[in-house]
Write a protein that holds these residues in place. Sequence first.
Motif, PDB file in Angstrom:
ATOM      1  N   PHE A 179      74.080   1.898  62.507  1.00 20.35           N
ATOM      2  CA  PHE A 179      75.384   1.390  61.977  1.00 20.35           C
ATOM      3  C   PHE A 179      75.252   1.513  60.383  1.00 20.35           C
ATOM      4  CE2 PHE A 179      72.745  -2.217  61.740  1.00 20.35           C
ATOM      5  CZ  PHE A 179      73.363  -2.992  60.466  1.00 20.35           C
ATOM      6  N   LYS A 180      74.050   1.499  59.710  1.00 16.62           N
ATOM      7  CA  LYS A 180      73.914   1.364  58.401  1.00 16.62           C
ATOM      8  C   LYS A 180      74.590   2.742  57.586  1.00 16.62           C
ATOM      9  CE  LYS A 180      70.227  -2.043  58.021  1.00 16.62           C
ATOM     10  NZ  LYS A 180      69.602  -2.333  59.362  1.00 16.62           N
ATOM     11  N   GLY A 193      73.027  -8.558  66.541  1.00 17.26           N
ATOM     12  CA  GLY A 193      71.910  -8.517  65.905  1.00 17.26           C
ATOM     13  C   GLY A 193      71.943  -9.135  64.637  1.00 17.26           C
ATOM     14  N   SER A 214      69.804  -9.920  60.990  1.00 15.27           N
ATOM     15  CA  SER A 214      68.755 -10.044  59.938  1.00 15.27           C
ATOM     16  C   SER A 214      69.525 -10.483  58.722  1.00 15.27           C
ATOM     17  CB  SER A 214      68.262  -8.497  60.125  1.00 15.27           C
ATOM     18  OG  SER A 214      67.105  -8.542  59.032  1.00 15.27           O
ATOM     19  N   GLY A 235      72.115 -10.109  57.343  1.00 17.10           N
ATOM     20  CA  GLY A 235      73.517 -10.645  57.838  1.00 17.10           C
ATOM     21  C   GLY A 235      74.649  -9.848  57.324  1.00 17.10           C
ATOM     22  N   GLY A 236      74.392  -8.693  56.820  1.00 19.62           N
ATOM     23  CA  GLY A 236      75.677  -7.719  56.325  1.00 19.62           C
ATOM     24  C   GLY A 236      76.394  -7.247  57.415  1.00 19.62           C
ATOM     25  N   LEU A 249      65.211  -5.836  62.660  1.00 24.53           N
ATOM     26  CA  LEU A 249      65.633  -7.474  62.332  1.00 24.53           C
ATOM     27  C   LEU A 249      64.451  -8.301  61.374  1.00 24.53           C
ATOM     28  CD1 LEU A 249      67.297  -8.424  65.607  1.00 24.53           C
ATOM     29  CD2 LEU A 249      68.339  -7.185  63.845  1.00 24.53           C
TER      30      LEU A 249
HETATM   31  C1  LIG Z   1      69.756  -3.434  59.959  1.00 25.89           C
HETATM   32  C2  LIG Z   1      69.977  -3.684  61.298  1.00 25.89           C
HETATM   33  C3  LIG Z   1      70.296  -4.733  61.967  1.00 25.89           C
HETATM   34  C4  LIG Z   1      70.830  -5.993  61.017  1.00 25.89           C
HETATM   35  O1  LIG Z   1      71.630  -5.983  60.117  1.00 25.89           O
HETATM   36  P1  LIG Z   1      71.746  -6.957  58.761  1.00 25.89           P
HETATM   37  O2  LIG Z   1      72.895  -6.464  58.277  1.00 25.89           O
HETATM   38  O3  LIG Z   1      70.578  -6.852  58.053  1.00 25.89           O
HETATM   39  O4  LIG Z   1      71.965  -8.306  59.499  1.00 25.89           O
HETATM   40  C5  LIG Z   1      70.510  -4.751  63.347  1.00 25.89           C
HETATM   41  N1  LIG Z   1      70.440  -3.895  64.154  1.00 25.89           N
HETATM   42  C6  LIG Z   1      69.787  -2.666  63.523  1.00 25.89           C
HETATM   43  C7  LIG Z   1      69.571  -1.484  64.528  1.00 25.89           C
HETATM   44  C8  LIG Z   1      69.573  -2.631  62.230  1.00 25.89           C
HETATM   45  O5  LIG Z   1      68.962  -1.413  61.777  1.00 25.89           O
END
Ligand SMILES: *Cc1c(COP(=O)(O)O)cnc(C)c1O
Length: 331
Positions: free
Chosen positions: A53-54, A178, A180, A182-183, A234
């Motif tokens: 998703f990033k 998930g 990490s 938190g974004g 994460l």
């Molecule tokens: C970065 C990431 C997360 C967590 O996203 P945050 O915004 O850091 O909480 C979860 N799953 C995957 C596959 C990621 O790459």
Amino acid sequence: MSDPLRLADIYAARRRIAPFVRRTPLKLSGPLSRHSGADVWLKLETTHDTGAFKIRGATNRLAQLSAEERERGVVTVSTGNHGRAVALAAQRLGVRAVVCMSELVPENKIDAIRDLGAEVRIVGRSQDDAEVEADRLAAGEGMIKVHPFDHPDIIAGQGTIGLELLEDLGRVDTLLCGLSGGGLIAGIALALKSANPSTRVVGVSMERGPAMIDSVRAGKPVPVEELPTLADSLGGGIGLDNAWTFELVRELVDDYLLLSEEQIADGMRHLYWQERLVAEGGGAVPVSAILHGLAGRLSGNVVCVISGGNVDMQRFTGIVTDDGQGKGVEQ
Ligand SMILES: *Cc1c(COP(=O)(O)O)cnc(C)c1O
């Protein structure tokens, strides 16, 4: 926090990223629905070109740089999902991108970033050395450092997932995601709770290094010991100078769950054998939580964000063909 983030920012993000980032499918899981008694939906963020998703947040951030900032370029140290997202977003938007990494980064990761059009700068023998070089490029050459989660444009970009869910389902009763930095969860929760404040938002992390959950419990951002985990995406801290996500998560997330390595592996196995999906550990954790009955009583529409599928396939096949006794999970 400066100006608060609003639903309108997420709508604006969606308009901005639409030409570059695909809308992702939402699939009803028969097995998980039968198992839980709710309608369990899988949001397939594994289907992005970068496999996670990033790309949403990175594209929203880069699309808002001024012409002069684009000229100076962007820099990051991530070789994982964030690094790939910055590289591809930069290529699509015609922005120069530099990814700093240490000599210890494996060749295949270097090639993957180069293939997405970014310049690779190899410095030192640790992630910290790479971080110093990125800071030097930001301070000395005016390059823009793109944070993986703690920036309003990143959070708003990830929040576009929430808009898609509202359009597809109308109403989301429980979101599992998930957690990490938190974004991801903050952006989606903001969108969902603007439509329906009673939506329950559950953040899922691993026992081995849950930075945000430790911080929420401590009442302030705290450092975390980084340990090897199947949910490597994460890992990492939330930043002791966290400006955005810590407060948003405290405000918007209702429950937190911690998973063992074996539970994470179970989620990956379930997605592979029952749903025919390849997910990385961090992408499978919502499913692990449902399988193990950790998410409480579920009803109505339950969404699991399958956040990414970037996993070493050699390792992955070892995990999913395991007999369930823990082989292939130990690190
Ligand atoms: C970065 C990431 C997360 C967590 O996203 P945050 O915004 O850091 O909480 C979860 N799953 C995957 C596959 C990621 O790459």
